[in-house]
Scaffold this motif. Structure first.
Motif, PDB file in Angstrom:
ATOM      1  N   ALA A  19       0.925  -1.291   0.109  1.00 11.46           N
ATOM      2  CA  ALA A  19       0.148  -0.113  -0.082  1.00 11.46           C
ATOM      3  C   ALA A  19       0.995   1.142   0.113  1.00 11.46           C
ATOM      4  N   LEU A  20       0.527   2.240  -0.948  1.00  9.69           N
ATOM      5  CA  LEU A  20       1.460   3.431  -0.774  1.00  9.69           C
ATOM      6  C   LEU A  20       0.499   4.594  -0.367  1.00  9.69           C
ATOM      7  N   GLU A  21       1.107   5.254   0.411  1.00  7.94           N
ATOM      8  CA  GLU A  21       0.398   6.586   0.791  1.00  7.94           C
ATOM      9  C   GLU A  21       1.643   7.875   0.341  1.00  7.94           C
ATOM     10  N   GLY A  22       0.597   8.640  -0.417  1.00  8.22           N
ATOM     11  CA  GLY A  22       1.224   9.731  -0.951  1.00  8.22           C
ATOM     12  C   GLY A  22       0.551  11.266  -0.882  1.00  8.22           C
ATOM     13  N   MET A  23       1.217  12.263  -1.689  1.00  8.52           N
ATOM     14  CA  MET A  23       0.490  13.480  -1.707  1.00  8.52           C
ATOM     15  C   MET A  23       0.776  13.850  -2.952  1.00  8.52           C
ATOM     16  N   LEU A  24      -0.421  14.473  -3.711  1.00  3.94           N
ATOM     17  CA  LEU A  24      -0.150  14.831  -5.169  1.00  3.94           C
ATOM     18  C   LEU A  24       0.097  16.521  -5.116  1.00  3.94           C
ATOM     19  N   HIS A  25       0.905  17.117  -5.854  1.00  2.67           N
ATOM     20  CA  HIS A  25       0.695  18.502  -6.011  1.00  2.67           C
ATOM     21  C   HIS A  25       1.210  18.881  -7.315  1.00  2.67           C
ATOM     22  N   GLY A  66      -7.024  11.719 -13.683  1.00  2.00           N
ATOM     23  CA  GLY A  66      -7.175  13.150 -13.965  1.00  2.00           C
ATOM     24  C   GLY A  66      -6.875  13.751 -12.261  1.00  2.00           C
ATOM     25  N   LEU A  67      -6.377  12.911 -11.485  1.00  6.02           N
ATOM     26  CA  LEU A  67      -5.982  13.334 -10.168  1.00  6.02           C
ATOM     27  C   LEU A  67      -4.667  14.209 -10.291  1.00  6.02           C
ATOM     28  N   GLN A  68      -4.797  15.580  -9.667  1.00  4.11           N
ATOM     29  CA  GLN A  68      -3.596  16.322  -9.608  1.00  4.11           C
ATOM     30  C   GLN A  68      -3.328  16.765  -8.157  1.00  4.11           C
ATOM     31  N   GLU A  69      -4.159  16.868  -7.326  1.00  3.78           N
ATOM     32  CA  GLU A  69      -4.100  17.463  -5.781  1.00  3.78           C
ATOM     33  C   GLU A  69      -4.620  16.622  -4.641  1.00  3.78           C
ATOM     34  N   GLY A  70      -3.755  16.699  -3.683  1.00  2.43           N
ATOM     35  CA  GLY A  70      -4.003  15.867  -2.506  1.00  2.43           C
ATOM     36  C   GLY A  70      -3.729  14.602  -2.253  1.00  2.43           C
ATOM     37  N   PRO A  71      -4.214  14.025  -1.199  1.00  2.00           N
ATOM     38  CA  PRO A  71      -3.768  12.716  -0.700  1.00  2.00           C
ATOM     39  C   PRO A  71      -3.957  11.731  -1.693  1.00  2.00           C
ATOM     40  N   VAL A  72      -3.347  10.634  -1.694  1.00  2.00           N
ATOM     41  CA  VAL A  72      -3.593   9.550  -2.429  1.00  2.00           C
ATOM     42  C   VAL A  72      -3.302   8.151  -1.875  1.00  2.00           C
ATOM     43  N   HIS A  73      -4.154   7.249  -1.597  1.00  2.00           N
ATOM     44  CA  HIS A  73      -4.021   5.954  -1.213  1.00  2.00           C
ATOM     45  C   HIS A  73      -4.032   4.734  -2.329  1.00  2.00           C
ATOM     46  N   ALA A  74      -3.075   4.024  -2.459  1.00  2.00           N
ATOM     47  CA  ALA A  74      -2.992   2.957  -3.853  1.00  2.00           C
ATOM     48  C   ALA A  74      -2.677   1.713  -3.068  1.00  2.00           C
ATOM     49  N   TRP A  81       1.165  -3.867 -10.395  1.00  6.33           N
ATOM     50  CA  TRP A  81       0.088  -3.738 -10.872  1.00  6.33           C
ATOM     51  C   TRP A  81      -1.063  -3.020  -9.851  1.00  6.33           C
ATOM     52  N   VAL A  82      -1.614  -1.980 -10.424  1.00  3.14           N
ATOM     53  CA  VAL A  82      -2.603  -1.364  -9.538  1.00  3.14           C
ATOM     54  C   VAL A  82      -3.933  -2.196  -9.155  1.00  3.14           C
ATOM     55  N   LEU A  83      -4.204  -2.138  -7.958  1.00  2.00           N
ATOM     56  CA  LEU A  83      -5.353  -2.917  -7.493  1.00  2.00           C
ATOM     57  C   LEU A  83      -6.431  -1.577  -7.085  1.00  2.00           C
ATOM     58  N   GLU A  84      -6.024  -0.822  -6.785  1.00  2.00           N
ATOM     59  CA  GLU A  84      -6.967   0.615  -6.605  1.00  2.00           C
ATOM     60  C   GLU A  84      -6.185   1.663  -6.249  1.00  2.00           C
ATOM     61  N   VAL A  85      -6.924   3.042  -6.876  1.00  2.00           N
ATOM     62  CA  VAL A  85      -6.002   4.195  -6.436  1.00  2.00           C
ATOM     63  C   VAL A  85      -7.375   5.053  -5.981  1.00  2.00           C
ATOM     64  N   ALA A  86      -7.029   5.657  -4.848  1.00  5.23           N
ATOM     65  CA  ALA A  86      -8.307   6.434  -4.373  1.00  5.23           C
ATOM     66  C   ALA A  86      -7.839   7.744  -3.969  1.00  5.23           C
ATOM     67  N   SER A  87      -8.432   8.876  -4.064  1.00  2.69           N
ATOM     68  CA  SER A  87      -8.120  10.393  -3.703  1.00  2.69           C
ATOM     69  C   SER A  87      -8.287  10.600  -2.224  1.00  2.69           C
ATOM     70  N   ARG A  88      -7.722   9.900  -1.251  1.00  5.21           N
ATOM     71  CA  ARG A  88      -7.985   9.842  -0.077  1.00  5.21           C
ATOM     72  C   ARG A  88      -6.705   9.317   0.780  1.00  5.21           C
TER      73      ARG A  88
END
Length: 268
Positions: A57-63, A115-123, A133-140
């Motif tokens: 699981a990856l936790e990140g921030m998009l800017h 199209g996600l550009q800003e904010g937290p990402v949980h993948a 391989w991506v199972l899911e990407v959520a903007s949270r």
């Protein structure tokens, strides 16, 4: 794989290996869909191919489309089904740097595709011989109490990170040495929780920082795939991720979950 369109905690996610199991899984999940918030969620299921591999699981921030990785968590237990209960999250990841970089690149590509550009990402991803391989990407952000682990990986709380990013402040990260982890304590069986024994012994395990039992005595326990919550959380912080994982496993082994049968009485 049978998956509801929008549920949490792996609720309703079932692996099937043939047509008969598929039909049975659809019928098992059907009652859960009544909790959906719209017509699609209440009447549709996602069916996709099972993807083998080790999960992270990856936790990140998009800017402005650029990803800052806050933490990459290993999930050391094999998650092969038929149900997919989350258990151990361990950081930092023990994958090599090249693999971790590939994970970040795949997540960035998925964010751009959505199209996600800003904010937290949980993948959530799986890694096998063909790569990540991506199972899911959520903007949270990461859910529940697991967010506490981000302080280990960044030196700042999850709330600080989210607010700083929202205000446009630079993300100054200060990673700790060693390892940390959390166990989302699984629910062993259906019934009423009577008590949790062994907490004192579990708390005495070296490197254990905290144990939280989220469910009160007398409350109903519902395991997967119908359930959507955990019994509680065990946190560890150690000189290495291997020691953190070992401490969590030892503490969990001390716990005895006493469950009473649930008797539902119907009236004619």
């Amino acid at each position: 794989m049978v998956k509801p369109l929008a549920m949490s905690g792996s609720r309703g996610v079932i692996r099937v290996d043939d047509q008969a199991q598929l039909s049975a899984a659809v019928e098992r999940v059907r009652p859960m869909l009544r909790d959906g918030r719209g017509e699609d969620e209440q009447n549709m299921l996602l069916v996709e191919a099972y993807l083998p591999g080790r999960e992270v699981a990856l936790e990140g921030m998009l800017h402005r489309g650029e990803l800052s990785v806050l933490a990459l968590f290993d999930k050391p237990d094999p998650l092969e089904g038929p149900f997919f209960e989350e258990s151990y999250y361990i950081t930092p990841s023990r994958f090599d740097e090249a693999t971790q970089q590939s994970v970040a690149e795949v997540v960035v590509a998925a964010c751009h595709a959505y199209g996600l550009q800003e904010g937290p990402v949980h993948a959530e991803l799986r890694i096998n011989d063909a790569g990540p391989w991506v199972l899911e990407v959520a903007s949270r952000t990461i859910g529940g109490q697991c967010g506490r682990l981000l302080r280990f990986g960044t030196g700042r709380s999850l709330e600080e990170l989210v607010l700083s990013q929202a205000m446009g402040e630079p993300l100054t990260l200060q990673a700790d040495r060693g390892g940390a982890g959390v166990l989302m304590i699984p629910i062993p069986e259906a019934g009423l929780l009577r008590r949790v024994e062994g907490l004192m012994a579990a708390n005495k395990v070296e490197w254990i920082e905290d144990i939280e039992i989220s469910v009160r005595e007398g409350y109903e326990l519902v395991p997967l795939p119908e359930g959507e919550s955990y019994l509680g959380f065990i946190f560890a912080r150690a000189p290495s991720p291997e020691q953190a994982e070992a401490a969590l496993r030892e503490a969990h082994a001390h716990l005895k979950i006493v469950v009473a049968p649930l008797m539902k009485i119907g009236f004619a």
